[in-house]
Design a protein around this motif. Structure first.
Motif, PDB file in Angstrom:
ATOM      1  N   VAL A 169      10.579  18.914 -18.745  1.00  0.00           N
ATOM      2  CA  VAL A 169      10.176  18.996 -17.340  1.00  0.00           C
ATOM      3  C   VAL A 169       9.089  20.059 -17.215  1.00  0.00           C
ATOM      4  CG1 VAL A 169      10.917  19.643 -15.016  1.00  0.00           C
ATOM      5  CG2 VAL A 169      12.407  18.232 -16.447  1.00  0.00           C
ATOM      6  N   ILE A 170       7.962  19.690 -16.624  1.00  0.00           N
ATOM      7  CA  ILE A 170       6.855  20.626 -16.417  1.00  0.00           C
ATOM      8  C   ILE A 170       6.577  20.707 -14.919  1.00  0.00           C
ATOM      9  CG2 ILE A 170       4.395  21.037 -16.811  1.00  0.00           C
ATOM     10  CD1 ILE A 170       4.739  19.561 -19.504  1.00  0.00           C
ATOM     11  N   ILE A 171       6.527  21.932 -14.407  1.00  0.00           N
ATOM     12  CA  ILE A 171       6.243  22.144 -12.986  1.00  0.00           C
ATOM     13  C   ILE A 171       4.953  22.948 -12.863  1.00  0.00           C
ATOM     14  CG2 ILE A 171       7.072  23.129 -10.815  1.00  0.00           C
ATOM     15  CD1 ILE A 171       9.933  22.867 -11.937  1.00  0.00           C
ATOM     16  N   GLY A 172       3.960  22.373 -12.209  1.00  0.00           N
ATOM     17  CA  GLY A 172       2.704  23.096 -12.031  1.00  0.00           C
ATOM     18  C   GLY A 172       1.555  22.154 -11.716  1.00  0.00           C
ATOM     19  N   GLU A 173       0.422  22.740 -11.412  1.00  0.00           N
ATOM     20  CA  GLU A 173      -0.798  21.994 -11.139  1.00  0.00           C
ATOM     21  C   GLU A 173      -1.961  22.706 -11.796  1.00  0.00           C
ATOM     22  OE1 GLU A 173      -1.282  20.851  -6.933  1.00  0.00           O
ATOM     23  OE2 GLU A 173       0.798  21.487  -6.651  1.00  0.00           O
ATOM     24  N   GLY A 174      -3.026  21.958 -12.082  1.00  0.00           N
ATOM     25  CA  GLY A 174      -4.190  22.579 -12.691  1.00  0.00           C
ATOM     26  C   GLY A 174      -5.110  21.563 -13.340  1.00  0.00           C
ATOM     27  N   ASP A 175      -6.178  22.080 -13.977  1.00  0.00           N
ATOM     28  CA  ASP A 175      -7.250  21.236 -14.516  1.00  0.00           C
ATOM     29  C   ASP A 175      -6.795  20.330 -15.657  1.00  0.00           C
ATOM     30  OD1 ASP A 175      -8.917  22.489 -12.734  1.00  0.00           O
ATOM     31  OD2 ASP A 175      -9.648  23.971 -14.174  1.00  0.00           O
ATOM     32  N   LEU A 176      -5.735  20.722 -16.362  1.00  0.00           N
ATOM     33  CA  LEU A 176      -5.292  19.934 -17.514  1.00  0.00           C
ATOM     34  C   LEU A 176      -4.346  18.792 -17.161  1.00  0.00           C
ATOM     35  CD1 LEU A 176      -4.591  22.448 -20.442  1.00  0.00           C
ATOM     36  CD2 LEU A 176      -6.453  20.818 -20.227  1.00  0.00           C
ATOM     37  N   LYS A 177      -4.042  18.643 -15.903  1.00  0.00           N
ATOM     38  CA  LYS A 177      -3.009  17.681 -15.509  1.00  0.00           C
ATOM     39  C   LYS A 177      -3.342  16.260 -15.975  1.00  0.00           C
ATOM     40  CE  LYS A 177       0.056  16.666 -11.662  1.00  0.00           C
ATOM     41  NZ  LYS A 177       0.409  17.015 -10.270  1.00  0.00           N
ATOM     42  N   ASP A 178      -4.564  15.810 -15.743  1.00  0.00           N
ATOM     43  CA  ASP A 178      -4.939  14.446 -16.127  1.00  0.00           C
ATOM     44  C   ASP A 178      -4.929  14.288 -17.647  1.00  0.00           C
ATOM     45  OD1 ASP A 178      -5.203  13.683 -13.500  1.00  0.00           O
ATOM     46  OD2 ASP A 178      -7.371  14.049 -13.433  1.00  0.00           O
ATOM     47  N   VAL A 179      -5.382  15.296 -18.367  1.00  0.00           N
ATOM     48  CA  VAL A 179      -5.373  15.257 -19.839  1.00  0.00           C
ATOM     49  C   VAL A 179      -3.939  15.156 -20.349  1.00  0.00           C
ATOM     50  CG1 VAL A 179      -5.954  16.538 -21.944  1.00  0.00           C
ATOM     51  CG2 VAL A 179      -7.504  16.600 -19.976  1.00  0.00           C
ATOM     52  N   MET A 180      -3.045  15.934 -19.747  1.00  0.00           N
ATOM     53  CA  MET A 180      -1.641  15.905 -20.141  1.00  0.00           C
ATOM     54  C   MET A 180      -1.004  14.552 -19.848  1.00  0.00           C
ATOM     55  SD  MET A 180      -0.666  19.738 -18.808  1.00  0.00           S
ATOM     56  CE  MET A 180       1.111  19.537 -19.002  1.00  0.00           C
ATOM     57  N   LYS A 181      -1.337  13.981 -18.705  1.00  0.00           N
ATOM     58  CA  LYS A 181      -0.789  12.666 -18.354  1.00  0.00           C
ATOM     59  C   LYS A 181      -1.263  11.599 -19.340  1.00  0.00           C
ATOM     60  CE  LYS A 181       0.243  13.097 -13.426  1.00  0.00           C
ATOM     61  NZ  LYS A 181      -0.024  12.592 -12.067  1.00  0.00           N
ATOM     62  N   SER A 182      -2.541  11.700 -19.753  1.00  0.00           N
ATOM     63  CA  SER A 182      -3.076  10.753 -20.740  1.00  0.00           C
ATOM     64  C   SER A 182      -2.341  10.898 -22.070  1.00  0.00           C
ATOM     65  CB  SER A 182      -4.580  10.991 -20.954  1.00  0.00           C
ATOM     66  OG  SER A 182      -5.299  10.710 -19.789  1.00  0.00           O
ATOM     67  N   TYR A 183      -2.088  12.124 -22.480  1.00  0.00           N
ATOM     68  CA  TYR A 183      -1.371  12.366 -23.744  1.00  0.00           C
ATOM     69  C   TYR A 183       0.035  11.764 -23.676  1.00  0.00           C
ATOM     70  CZ  TYR A 183       0.449  14.763 -27.849  1.00  0.00           C
ATOM     71  OH  TYR A 183       1.011  15.035 -29.083  1.00  0.00           O
ATOM     72  N   ILE A 184       0.696  11.949 -22.556  1.00  0.00           N
ATOM     73  CA  ILE A 184       2.054  11.422 -22.370  1.00  0.00           C
ATOM     74  C   ILE A 184       2.061   9.896 -22.481  1.00  0.00           C
ATOM     75  CG2 ILE A 184       3.899  11.132 -20.655  1.00  0.00           C
ATOM     76  CD1 ILE A 184       3.073  13.983 -19.631  1.00  0.00           C
ATOM     77  N   GLN A 185       1.070   9.255 -21.872  1.00  0.00           N
ATOM     78  CA  GLN A 185       0.988   7.789 -21.930  1.00  0.00           C
ATOM     79  C   GLN A 185       0.679   7.315 -23.347  1.00  0.00           C
ATOM     80  OE1 GLN A 185      -0.253   5.267 -19.085  1.00  0.00           O
ATOM     81  NE2 GLN A 185       0.810   6.415 -17.501  1.00  0.00           N
ATOM     82  N   GLN A 186      -0.296   7.952 -23.982  1.00  0.00           N
ATOM     83  CA  GLN A 186      -0.747   7.537 -25.310  1.00  0.00           C
ATOM     84  C   GLN A 186       0.344   7.692 -26.370  1.00  0.00           C
ATOM     85  OE1 GLN A 186      -4.290   9.837 -26.064  1.00  0.00           O
ATOM     86  NE2 GLN A 186      -5.397   8.920 -24.319  1.00  0.00           N
TER      87      GLN A 186
END
Length: 395
Positions: free
Chosen positions: A252-269
């Motif tokens: 579980v990760i709680i937060g916001e910031g510039d890496l959010k989209d990159v992290m979401k892509s990594y999770i999907q990939q």
């Protein structure tokens, strides 16, 4: 004989009523100190606006601040623009200072001390100095920012220089860092003494748990701004490697910031959508609920002056995995978690997660909580600041 109530003007480097994550620890500091009958807190809230927003902003009502402390709200028109190219930085700063002083002076509050919360700003150090000189008030500084040396004075531009800010810092009667690591860091940079006082912790974290129910899947939790310095990408890589061996894990990760989209892509990939969950900033009671359902907190940061989320987790009885990033070195020991070398963060996080998960039942969760309660006592912090305020105001 009763000592009079001390009125403190807090000048934060950042304060934003619209963002829950912006300066939340400063808000909590002011809330708790203001509850002490010996102390009255007022916060200087500077709200800058540009020429493009002049008319809608000028007639806009001040924000409603749901706080128990006083907020001195000052609208400031940003004079640093191409339209006013002929204005010097010194002239602009003087205009800002006059605006603030004209707001403070008519107040029915007679201040005793100015408390600057960080000088990582290009305006507030100057304002603090001007208010101090004009009203003959002593300065107290609590510093939180870790990257002065790396920034090479960039946080003070365009209005101020390192020399300007060093002068303000050295003029402070007392300077505070929130850990031994932070105090030493600031002493080396500013070349003057800093003492240690821990951060205030939200009182809700000290309350008993509503339930001992944990998630059915072993759950790691990490909280913070989603940027490069907080190490969330390395954490994802380490978790993905561990999850291959045991795919019923949860992060579980709680937060916001510039890496959010990159992290979401990594999770999907990497097919982690059923294992990794990213949530926006939450209210404190919601964070407590998430902590209480989790098993281990992870802090993968490059540098921490203190480690607020670490302490919050310890107060909920969670063992912690943290990088050797400064403040955590004073918080984590063999009884409450594991420390990871920064030089081999991904491997270290993976090994620590596997180790802690395997040996989870060897930790005494009640002891982790009771030790944290003893160490991070809010009343002790309040008493230390009251002693400082009393000393500098009557000297």
């Amino acid at each position: 004989m009763n000592m009079k109530k001390l009125n403190i003007l807090v000048i934060p480097a950042w304060f934003d009523h619209e963002k829950n994550s912006s300066g939340i620890f400063i808000h909590e500091f002011c809330e708790l100190l203001n509850q002490d009958k010996r102390i009255g807190i007022s916060v200087l809230y500077l709200h800058f606006f540009s020429f493009r927003k002049l008319f809608p902003f000028w007639f806009k009502k001040p924000p409603i601040n749901d706080t128990n402390y006083n907020v001195i709200y000052v609208k400031i028109f940003n004079l640093k623009s191409k339209l006013f190219f002929f204005l010097t930085n010194q002239f602009i700063l003087k205009q800002y200072a006059n605006k603030v002083l004209n707001k403070i002076k008519p107040s029915n509050i007679k201040f005793d001390v100015i408390h600057i919360q960080s000088v990582c700003n290009n305006v507030t150090p100057y304002l603090a100095e001007q208010i101090s000189d004009n009203l003959k008030l002593p300065l107290v500084l609590t510093e939180h920012y870790t990257s002065f040396k790396e920034a090479k004075g960039g946080v003070f531009k365009p209005y101020l220089t390192e020399e300007n800010v060093f002068k303000v810092v050295k003029s402070a009667s007392v300077r505070v860092g929130v850990s031994d690591f932070a105090s030493e860091l600031f002493q080396n940079y500013f070349d003057c003494k800093f003492q240690k006082i821990y951060n205030i912790i939200n009182n809700d974290f000290f309350t008993p748990k509503d339930s001992n129910l944990k998630n059915s899947n072993f759950t790691f939790i990490s909280i913070g701004k989603l940027d490069q310095r907080k190490g969330f990408l390395e954490l994802l890589i380490a978790f993905e490697k561990l999850n291959k061996k045991n795919n019923n894990l949860k992060l579980v990760i709680i937060g916001e910031g510039d890496l959010k989209d990159v992290m979401k892509s990594y999770i999907q990939q990497h097919d982690l959508t059923n294992n990794v969950f990213i949530y926006n900033w939450m209210k404190k009671n919601e964070i407590i609920e998430q902590l209480d359902m989790s098993h281990v907190l992870i802090s993968a940061s490059e540098m921490e002056t203190f480690g607020l989320t670490i302490v919050e987790a310890l107060l909920r009885g969670l063992p912690v995995i943290a990088t050797k990033s400064g403040g955590p070195l004073e918080l984590i020991n063999k009884n409450n978690g594991l420390l990871v070398e920064l030089q081999s963060k991904e491997i270290g996080l993976y090994s620590a997660m596997l180790n802690l998960m395997t040996n989870y039942q060897t930790y005494n969760f009640d002891q982790i909580k009771s030790d944290a309660i003893k160490k991070f006592n809010n009343q002790k912090v309040i008493d230390e600041y009251f002693k400082i305020y009393s000393t500098v105001s009557y000297s």
